[in-house]
Design an enzyme around this catalytic site. Structure first.
Site: not given
Length: 282
Positions: A30-32, A36-37, A150, A184, A186-187
């Site tokens: 979902m970006g940002y 981790g991504h 997740d 890590m 995004s939030r």
């Protein structure tokens, strides 16, 4: 790296490589983006000929009052990070491209989606299942990579792919943490300095569980009380859930004498953070 916004173009471009026997790897996000991504992208790069990454903030997995409208975005920075990580294609469709007018299909995965975030975020995993099905049908990758932070989402997607006989192997990748242990996310950008310190209570609670179990404690209620008390002792915290579950079924365990997963969801200020740890009991 080529940036694509249309489904038709995505299929046309990627199918060229599939037809000549290239292995397609896919990382949906979902970006940002954070490290981790990028760990998913780098693993995908190692194992596949072509790396496709999507950035799509999926409205169907957000409930009323959640942060869909304010979810952090920085497409320029994300694209630069993906280029450096070795992505070949970045797929960035609009909401209208993924959900055209008149869309009415829903997908629900029962069982593994029932508890944990499934209980506190009704409909969330229906939205996840729908968008993942769409993305896998569009990209048709040989492998797709998801983070284990997740954990429940990963189990839902594995069940979905198995049940629908999809020809994609789902790869779960370890949680990537900051130097002090915070998972890590995004939030994390929502946290101020004091909340950032308080957020460490999630990952630091794992040591308390190890200590209790190694000391011979197997009662779920006792160890749960230890964890909840520890988290509540930190400012800015509000517990959504602290659950000890079976790593495969995600059903609550009766005791801690066998392998189990501790899954946490805690509000730190306005940010809802999740974390988990798999405990192997010898």
């Amino acid at each position: 790296m080529k940036i694509i916004t249309k489904i038709s173009e995505s299929r046309e471009e990627i199918n060229i490589y599939r037809c000549v026997g290239k292995r397609i790897g896919f990382v949906p996000t979902m970006g940002y983006l954070h490290e981790g991504h990028l760990s998913l992208v780098k693993k995908c790069r190692e194992e596949n000929d072509i790396v496709v990454v999507s950035i799509f903030v999926n409205p169907t997995q957000f409930g009323a009052g959640e942060d869909f409208e304010h979810y952090p975005k920085d497409m320029k920075k994300d694209a630069a990070m993906l280029l450096e990580a070795g992505a070949d294609f970045l797929f960035t469709p609009s909401v209208e491209e993924i959900y055209p007018a008149g869309s009415s299909t829903t997908i629900s995965v029962s069982g593994v989606s029932d508890g944990l975030c499934g209980s506190s975020r009704p409909g969330h995993f229906d939205g996840v299942a729908l968008v993942v099905t769409k993305l896998l049908n569009i990209i048709m990758p040989h492998k797709a990579y998801f983070g284990m932070k997740d954990y429940q989402q990963l189990q839902v997607i594995k069940r979905l792919v198995a049940d629908l006989n999809m020809n994609t192997k789902i790869i779960g990748m370890p949680i990537v943490r900051e130097a002090d242990g915070l998972a890590m996310s995004s939030r994390n950008v929502y946290l101020n300095s004091e909340e950032r310190k308080a957020a460490l209570c999630l990952s630091r609670s794992f040591a308390l569980v190890y200590e209790a179990v190694e000391g011979g404690e197997t009662e779920v209620s006792e160890v749960k009380h230890i964890v909840e008390s520890f988290i509540k002792d930190h400012p800015h915290t509000r517990i959504d859930y602290v659950q000890f579950v079976d790593p495969e079924t995600l059903k609550p365990v009766k005791d801690l004498s066998g392998d189990f997963l501790l899954a946490l969801a805690v509000y730190i200020g306005k940010a809802r953070l999740i974390d988990n740890n798999l405990f192997k009991v010898m």
